[in-house]
Design a protein around this motif. Structure first.
Motif, PDB file in Angstrom:
ATOM      1  N   THR A 130       0.717  -0.840   0.071  1.00 54.59           N
ATOM      2  CA  THR A 130       0.488   0.207  -0.098  1.00 54.59           C
ATOM      3  C   THR A 130       0.556   1.117  -0.104  1.00 54.59           C
ATOM      4  N   SER A 131       2.008   1.170   0.893  1.00 52.35           N
ATOM      5  CA  SER A 131       3.213   2.364   1.016  1.00 52.35           C
ATOM      6  C   SER A 131       4.132   2.755  -0.304  1.00 52.35           C
ATOM      7  N   ILE A 132       3.728   1.567  -0.954  1.00 49.13           N
ATOM      8  CA  ILE A 132       4.901   1.810  -2.166  1.00 49.13           C
ATOM      9  C   ILE A 132       3.649   2.206  -3.623  1.00 49.13           C
ATOM     10  N   PHE A 133       2.465   2.052  -3.542  1.00 43.43           N
ATOM     11  CA  PHE A 133       1.306   2.098  -4.212  1.00 43.43           C
ATOM     12  C   PHE A 133       0.995   3.475  -4.241  1.00 43.43           C
ATOM     13  N   LEU A 134       0.914   4.709  -2.668  1.00 41.49           N
ATOM     14  CA  LEU A 134       0.735   5.661  -1.992  1.00 41.49           C
ATOM     15  C   LEU A 134       2.199   6.728  -2.891  1.00 41.49           C
ATOM     16  N   TRP A 135       3.536   6.015  -2.819  1.00 38.22           N
ATOM     17  CA  TRP A 135       4.917   6.664  -2.903  1.00 38.22           C
ATOM     18  C   TRP A 135       4.478   6.283  -4.673  1.00 38.22           C
ATOM     19  N   CYS A 136       4.170   5.794  -5.652  1.00 35.27           N
ATOM     20  CA  CYS A 136       3.880   6.035  -7.320  1.00 35.27           C
ATOM     21  C   CYS A 136       3.097   6.353  -7.268  1.00 35.27           C
ATOM     22  N   ILE A 137       2.014   6.513  -6.772  1.00 42.19           N
ATOM     23  CA  ILE A 137       1.001   8.492  -6.955  1.00 42.19           C
ATOM     24  C   ILE A 137       1.271   9.241  -7.031  1.00 42.19           C
ATOM     25  N   ALA A 138       2.089   9.113  -5.771  1.00 37.78           N
ATOM     26  CA  ALA A 138       2.580  10.875  -5.428  1.00 37.78           C
ATOM     27  C   ALA A 138       4.019  10.749  -6.654  1.00 37.78           C
ATOM     28  N   GLN A 139       4.385  10.068  -6.528  1.00 34.80           N
ATOM     29  CA  GLN A 139       5.631  10.269  -8.142  1.00 34.80           C
ATOM     30  C   GLN A 139       4.906  10.927  -9.473  1.00 34.80           C
ATOM     31  N   ALA A 140       3.856  10.084  -9.783  1.00 39.35           N
ATOM     32  CA  ALA A 140       3.090  10.717 -10.891  1.00 39.35           C
ATOM     33  C   ALA A 140       2.566  12.243 -10.513  1.00 39.35           C
ATOM     34  N   LEU A 141       2.259  12.766  -9.622  1.00 40.45           N
ATOM     35  CA  LEU A 141       2.167  14.533  -9.440  1.00 40.45           C
ATOM     36  C   LEU A 141       3.144  14.806  -8.532  1.00 40.45           C
ATOM     37  N   LEU A 142       4.164  14.556  -8.640  1.00 42.27           N
ATOM     38  CA  LEU A 142       5.820  15.093  -7.918  1.00 42.27           C
ATOM     39  C   LEU A 142       6.587  15.443  -8.971  1.00 42.27           C
ATOM     40  N   ILE A 143       6.220  14.319 -10.160  1.00 40.96           N
ATOM     41  CA  ILE A 143       6.864  14.616 -11.263  1.00 40.96           C
ATOM     42  C   ILE A 143       6.022  14.420 -12.219  1.00 40.96           C
ATOM     43  N   PRO A 144       6.104  15.441 -13.066  1.00 46.19           N
ATOM     44  CA  PRO A 144       4.900  15.574 -14.412  1.00 46.19           C
ATOM     45  C   PRO A 144       5.505  15.573 -15.796  1.00 46.19           C
ATOM     46  N   ASN A 145       6.088  14.309 -15.395  1.00 47.09           N
ATOM     47  CA  ASN A 145       6.497  13.468 -16.295  1.00 47.09           C
ATOM     48  C   ASN A 145       5.712  12.356 -17.319  1.00 47.09           C
ATOM     49  N   TRP A 146       5.461  11.607 -18.665  1.00 44.50           N
ATOM     50  CA  TRP A 146       4.137  11.000 -18.931  1.00 44.50           C
ATOM     51  C   TRP A 146       5.225   9.407 -18.558  1.00 44.50           C
ATOM     52  N   ILE A 147       6.614   9.757 -18.862  1.00 41.83           N
ATOM     53  CA  ILE A 147       7.519   8.448 -18.300  1.00 41.83           C
ATOM     54  C   ILE A 147       8.640   8.435 -16.847  1.00 41.83           C
ATOM     55  N   ALA A 148       8.813   9.708 -16.396  1.00 41.03           N
ATOM     56  CA  ALA A 148       9.257   8.925 -15.747  1.00 41.03           C
ATOM     57  C   ALA A 148       8.220   8.885 -14.183  1.00 41.03           C
ATOM     58  N   GLY A 149       7.428   9.982 -14.342  1.00 38.44           N
ATOM     59  CA  GLY A 149       6.017  10.173 -13.112  1.00 38.44           C
ATOM     60  C   GLY A 149       5.132   8.354 -13.949  1.00 38.44           C
ATOM     61  N   SER A 150       4.675   8.318 -14.797  1.00 39.71           N
ATOM     62  CA  SER A 150       4.006   7.276 -14.232  1.00 39.71           C
ATOM     63  C   SER A 150       4.710   5.873 -14.715  1.00 39.71           C
ATOM     64  N   ALA A 151       6.443   5.648 -14.197  1.00 39.57           N
ATOM     65  CA  ALA A 151       6.823   4.481 -14.630  1.00 39.57           C
ATOM     66  C   ALA A 151       6.571   3.358 -13.552  1.00 39.57           C
ATOM     67  N   GLY A 152       6.189   4.199 -12.003  1.00 37.65           N
ATOM     68  CA  GLY A 152       6.437   3.612 -10.533  1.00 37.65           C
ATOM     69  C   GLY A 152       5.368   2.656 -10.863  1.00 37.65           C
ATOM     70  N   ILE A 153       4.317   3.780 -11.259  1.00 36.19           N
ATOM     71  CA  ILE A 153       2.603   2.633 -10.829  1.00 36.19           C
ATOM     72  C   ILE A 153       2.860   1.354 -12.069  1.00 36.19           C
ATOM     73  N   VAL A 154       3.476   2.022 -12.991  1.00 36.62           N
ATOM     74  CA  VAL A 154       2.637   1.146 -14.224  1.00 36.62           C
ATOM     75  C   VAL A 154       4.289  -0.319 -13.516  1.00 36.62           C
TER      76      VAL A 154
END
Length: 194
Positions: A130-154
Motif C-alpha cells: 500500500t505504501s509503495i502504491f501511494l509512493w507511485c501515486i505521489a511520483q506521478a503528482l510530483l514528477i509531471p512527466n509521462w515517462i518518469a512520473g508514471s513509470a513507478g505505478i506501471v
C-alpha cells in the motif's frame, strides 16, 4: 509549484525511503534465510521496479533527457502529491517497524519468521505494498512527466499483480490455518475495502 521545487520534494521523499529501509536491510542480513522463492521472474520484476521508481525519476530530476514527455498539473495536485508521499513514508516506516526481522525484499522466509498480525498488520495484510502504491501515486503528482512520473505505478503494478499471490501462498504454506484466518480478517491493501 515550479519544477525545481517538485524535484526537490520528490528527492527528499526518495532519500527518506532509503533512510527508512537501510537499518532493516542491515538487520535482515544477519538473519538466515530458511525458505527462498526467489525466481528469475522475481529478479526481473524487482529490476523493472528499480528502473521505474528510481532510475527514471533520478534521470528526470538530474537531466533534461525526458523533458519531451512533461505535462503540467494544477497546484492542488502537487500538494496532493506531497501529502500522499508523506502518508506513504509513514506507512513504509510503520510496515518495516512492525515486521522487524521478518522483513525481506524478496519472497523469502527467515529463521524464526513469525506471523505478524499486530500494529498496521491488524488492519491490512500488505501495508508495505500500500505504501509503495501511494509512493507511485505521489511520483506521478510530483514528477509531471509521462515517462518518469508514471513509470513507478506501471512497474510496481505489474510486480504486485504477479507477486502477491505467490507471497500469500508462501505464507499459507508456512503458517497454514493461522494465515488463512488472518486473510479472512483483513484486506490486502485498504482496510475494509480492498
Amino acid at each position: 509549484m515550479d519544477t525545481l521545487t517538485l524535484k526537490i520534494l520528490y528527492m527528499i521523499g526518495l532519500v527518506s525511503c532509503f533512510v527508512i529501509r537501510f537499518p532493516h536491510q542491515k538487520e535482515t542480513k544477519t538473519n538466515q534465510i530458511v525458505a527462498n522463492r526467489r525466481t528469475v521472474q522475481e529478479k526481473i520484476l524487482l529490476f523493472l521496479v528499480y528502473i521505474g521508481m528510481l532510475v527514471l525519476p533520478v534521470i528526470y530530476v538530474f537531466s533534461p533527457w525526458l523533458k519531451v514527455a512533461d505535462y503540467e498539473l494544477p497546484l492542488w495536485a502537487n500538494w496532493l502529491g506531497v501529502a500522499t508521499f508523506a502518508i506513504a513514508l509513514w506507512l513504509f516506516w510503520r510496515s518495516h517497524h512492525d515486521l522487524g526481522k521478518n522483513w525481506s525484499p524478496t519472497l523469502e522466509l527467515r529463521e524464526g519468521h513469525t506471523l505478524i498480525t499486530y500494529g498496521i498488520y491488524q488492519y491490512i495484510r500488505h501495508p508495505m505494498y500500500t505504501s509503495i502504491f501511494l509512493w507511485c501515486i505521489a511520483q506521478a503528482l510530483l514528477i509531471p512527466n509521462w515517462i518518469a512520473g508514471s513509470a513507478g505505478i506501471v512497474s510496481f503494478g505489474i510486480m504486485y499483480i504477479l507477486r502477491v499471490g505467490n507471497e500469500e501462498n508462501m505464507m499459507l504454506e508456512q503458517f497454514g490455518d493461522d494465515y488463512k484466518m488472518y486473510m479472512g480478517q483483513t484486506k490486502r491493501l485498504v482496510p475494509y475495502v480492498l
